[in-house]
Design an enzyme around this catalytic site. Structure first.
Site, PDB file in Angstrom:
ATOM      1  N   THR A 188       3.446   4.331  -7.266  1.00 60.20           N
ATOM      2  CA  THR A 188       3.183   3.914  -6.623  1.00 60.20           C
ATOM      3  C   THR A 188       2.342   2.753  -6.936  1.00 60.20           C
ATOM      4  O   THR A 188       2.363   3.416  -8.532  1.00 60.20           O
ATOM      5  CB  THR A 188       2.225   5.167  -6.106  1.00 60.20           C
ATOM      6  OG1 THR A 188       1.228   5.151  -4.832  1.00 60.20           O
ATOM      7  CG2 THR A 188       1.699   6.334  -7.233  1.00 60.20           C
ATOM      8  N   GLU A 333       1.505  10.640  -3.831  1.00 60.01           N
ATOM      9  CA  GLU A 333       0.587  11.712  -5.165  1.00 60.01           C
ATOM     10  C   GLU A 333       1.033  13.111  -4.294  1.00 60.01           C
ATOM     11  O   GLU A 333       0.173  14.569  -4.827  1.00 60.01           O
ATOM     12  CB  GLU A 333      -0.923  11.338  -5.928  1.00 60.01           C
ATOM     13  CG  GLU A 333      -0.700  10.354  -6.029  1.00 60.01           C
ATOM     14  CD  GLU A 333      -0.544   9.286  -5.912  1.00 60.01           C
ATOM     15  OE1 GLU A 333      -0.896   9.057  -4.686  1.00 60.01           O
ATOM     16  OE2 GLU A 333      -1.561   8.017  -6.780  1.00 60.01           O
ATOM     17  N   LYS A 440      -3.650  -2.365   1.878  1.00 57.62           N
ATOM     18  CA  LYS A 440      -2.194  -2.327   2.818  1.00 57.62           C
ATOM     19  C   LYS A 440      -2.228  -2.606   3.751  1.00 57.62           C
ATOM     20  O   LYS A 440      -2.154  -2.577   4.551  1.00 57.62           O
ATOM     21  CB  LYS A 440      -2.236  -0.685   2.682  1.00 57.62           C
ATOM     22  CG  LYS A 440      -1.095  -0.022   2.938  1.00 57.62           C
ATOM     23  CD  LYS A 440      -1.321   1.412   3.002  1.00 57.62           C
ATOM     24  CE  LYS A 440       0.358   2.391   2.077  1.00 57.62           C
ATOM     25  NZ  LYS A 440       0.432   3.799   3.035  1.00 57.62           N
ATOM     26  N   TRP A 445       1.351  -2.366  -0.987  1.00 59.24           N
ATOM     27  CA  TRP A 445      -0.020  -2.225  -1.198  1.00 59.24           C
ATOM     28  C   TRP A 445      -0.018  -3.156  -1.921  1.00 59.24           C
ATOM     29  O   TRP A 445       1.022  -4.509  -2.756  1.00 59.24           O
ATOM     30  CB  TRP A 445      -0.467  -1.310  -2.947  1.00 59.24           C
ATOM     31  CG  TRP A 445      -0.346  -0.011  -2.304  1.00 59.24           C
ATOM     32  CD1 TRP A 445       0.909   1.043  -2.245  1.00 59.24           C
ATOM     33  CD2 TRP A 445      -1.744   0.645  -1.481  1.00 59.24           C
ATOM     34  NE1 TRP A 445      -0.011   2.267  -1.156  1.00 59.24           N
ATOM     35  CE2 TRP A 445      -1.512   1.989  -1.025  1.00 59.24           C
ATOM     36  CE3 TRP A 445      -2.787   0.262  -0.921  1.00 59.24           C
ATOM     37  CZ2 TRP A 445      -2.060   2.731  -0.769  1.00 59.24           C
ATOM     38  CZ3 TRP A 445      -3.673   0.917  -0.471  1.00 59.24           C
ATOM     39  CH2 TRP A 445      -3.099   2.087  -0.477  1.00 59.24           C
TER      40      TRP A 445
END
Ligand code: AMP
Length: 566
Positions: A188, A333, A440, A445
């Site tokens: 990520t 996560e 975003k 991102w």
């Protein structure tokens, strides 16, 4: 101290392979349908899938892959990718899905950081692999997910997936693994610097699949036909490739064609009942059905998440097409499922306005996730729908620490999400802002810090802030707010042109505005929250250009980053 009295039940480990084994044995004839990169539609069953996943496991073992080794994938949603999900994890290797939309340098970093031993790729990514291969010397082999006939011309020595599988018979028993061993790996974006790895375990993956399948979550069953539009390289397609075999749902994979027309045709042809994806994709689908004047004949519900879902989109699905649109929130996560906005019986008895207000929020936790909001002093805030604070979570499918990083990201045993939220008396959470410095766009991102650093490198810029601005298609796009250096001048156009060649095109801010000064917090940091408030009504030129957006005429306040308190 008395010794605890242990339960006397079997200690069967929760393994990812058990999901496919279950589907193969009990839903063996249920179909998996894939739109292939080769252009045709491929169909087979869970039974076929398990056999081929076992052939892949045999092939990888023959290549010397060992339990714990990482196997990378660069692939769309399709049956070969599904086989890789199971043919790797099934014998203890780790399935590492890589986002091909990242810049090649970032992908190379990820492959090297993960230390992938082999990388399997769809042929659409052949030229990307040619760029990556020289930068990834530790990769022992690149495997094209196709047959010998469709091998693309490449400078990299690659082997064909089908040729590898053909050497093995699928006569293989999934070994019993430690359920706490690693199964999947996803990276990520960090707020700046390099992406971070989230290493899931067999146990977390199976528990997440169970949670995601619950009636209060996606509510999957063997009577569903489920089409994950969310890519398998985005947090394991939100767990659908695991939840579908667990429940026996038919799986429909769209491949690389995610435009409204292609998705609609596939949904109708395969009697899709349930789907999941980000708002931008649904905008394309809604535009298509509206223009074509067609209706959904089987679609019952769709999960919309990854970014805030515009309330108008929820209403359009429900009121115009009778489809239940379920707003959800989660993150890499968290495997990723955190909350979903679905009503309990009592809530369905409330006024339509009250129900709508609840459904527009990010929703209620699924069993397995615990959440709280905390203030600047770390103290928990009340669940009154007004107080907002940092959103913290914990649970068996929430990260403990990042892959190959020693420091713990946790605060008192909770994971700080970087989102700012309210929680109301019903336990419905609403994201009101984001404390992490990221924007975003669609489902990808953009680091606002990186954008600011480039602006500051311009000689005429004294200070710069990059903030998210609402956009009808991409949900958020970057807006640059700049203070010029005294006596120096730069135009909006010159400043935006300054980004050319320094970042990917889609990272370049959509607009730049000049101000006399920027707001700061007491500690001297840019006051992003106040800035976002200040520019809440700013209309980006790119937003004006969005034609045929079915939501533009219904866009209401409340979908922006800082909605009014209830
Ligand atoms: P990722 O790890 O890339 O899946 O991104 C997770 C982040 O996306 C969350 O921490 C939020 O900032 C954002 N996000 C995901 N779903 C939503 C949603 N429904 N509404 C607002 N933000 C969301």
């Amino acid at each position: 101290m008395t010794t605890p009295l242990h339960g006397q039940m079997m200690d069967v480990p929760l393994t990812v392979s058990s999901l496919l084994a279950h589907a193969s044995r009990y839903f063996g004839a249920t179909e998996i349908v894939s739109k292939r990169i080769e252009g045709d539609v491929h169909r087979y069953t869970y039974r076929d899938c398990e056999k081929r996943a076992k052939q892949l496991a045999q092939a990888l073992i023959a290549l010397g892959v060992e339990p714990g080794d990482r196997i990378g994938t660069l692939a769309w949603n399709g049956y070969r990718h599904l086989e890789t999900y199971y043919g790797t994890t099934g014998f203890g290797a780790v399935c590492h899905t890589i986002n091909p939309r990242l810049f090649p340098d970032q992908i190379a970093y990820i492959v090297n950081h993960a230390d992938d031993s082999y990388v399997l790729f769809d042929i659409t990514f052949a030229s990307l692999v040619d760029v990556l291969a020289p930068q990834c010397p530790n990769v022992r082999g690149w495997i094209a997910m196709t047959d010998d006939m469709h091998m693309p011309p490449m400078s990299t020595a690659a082997s064909s997936y089908e040729a590898l599988l053909a050497k093995h018979d699928g006569n293989f028993d999934w070994p019993l693994l430690d359920e706490r061993s690693a199964s999947n790996l996803c990276y990520t974006s960090g707020t700046t610097g390099n992406p971070k790895g989230v290493l899931y375990s067999h146990r977390s993956t199976v528990l997440h699949a169970l949670g995601a399948s619950l009636p209060g979550a996606m509510g999957l069953s063997a009577r569903d036909s489920v089409l994950p539009v969310v890519p398998m390289f985005h947090v394991n397609a939100w767990g659908i490739p695991h939840a579908a075999p667990l429940t026996g749902a038919k799986l429909v994979f769209p491949g690389k064609d995610l435009d409204g027309k292609s998705l609609y045709a596939l949904m109708e042809a395969e009697r899709v009942t349930c789907s999941a994806g980000v708002p931008t994709v649904w905008l394309g689908l809604l535009s298509y059905v509206r223009e074509a004047g067609v209706r959904f004949s089987s679609l019952e519900r769709t999960v919309i998440g990854g970014s805030a879902c515009p309330p108008a989109m929820l209403r359009m699905f429900k009121e115009d097409y009778g489809v239940e649109a379920i707003h959800g929130w989660g993150m890499t996560e968290m495997s990723p499922l955190g909350t979903l906005a679905r009503l309990n019986w009592e809530q369905t008895q409330r006024s339509p306005d009250e129900q709508r207000r609840l459904l527009e929020k990010q929703g209620h936790v699924v069993y397995g996730v615990d959440m709280k909001i905390v203030g600047a002093d770390g103290q928990e805030l009340p669940w009154d729908g007004v107080a907002f604070g940092d959103l913290h979570v914990r649970g068996p499918w929430v990260i403990d620490r990042y892959f190959r990083k020693d420091d713990s990201p946790l605060a008192d045993g909770w994971f700080p999400t970087g989102d700012v939220a309210t929680i109301d008396r019903d336990g419905f959470m609403r994201i009101t802002d984001r404390s992490k410095d990221l924007i975003k766009s669609g489902c990808e991102w953009i680091s606002s810090i990186d954008i600011e650093n480039i602006a500051i490198a311009h000689p005429a810029v004294a200070e710069a802030a990059c903030i998210a601005c609402a956009h009808p298609l991409w949900v958020e796009r970057p807006l640059l707010v700049v203070v010029k250096r005294a006596g120096l001048d730069v135009t909006r156009e010159e400043l935006l042109a300054f980004y050319e060649g320094k970042v990917a095109k889609w990272w370049i801010p959509d607009d730049a505005v000049f101000v006399d000064q920027l707001l700061h917090t007491a500690t001297g940091k840019l006051h992003k929250l106040k800035l976002r408030e200040q520019f809440r009504d700013h209309v980006l030129p790119s937003a004006r250009d969005v034609e045929n957006c079915p939501l533009t005429d219904r866009m209401t306040a409340g979908s922006g980053p800082t909605p009014a308190p209830e």
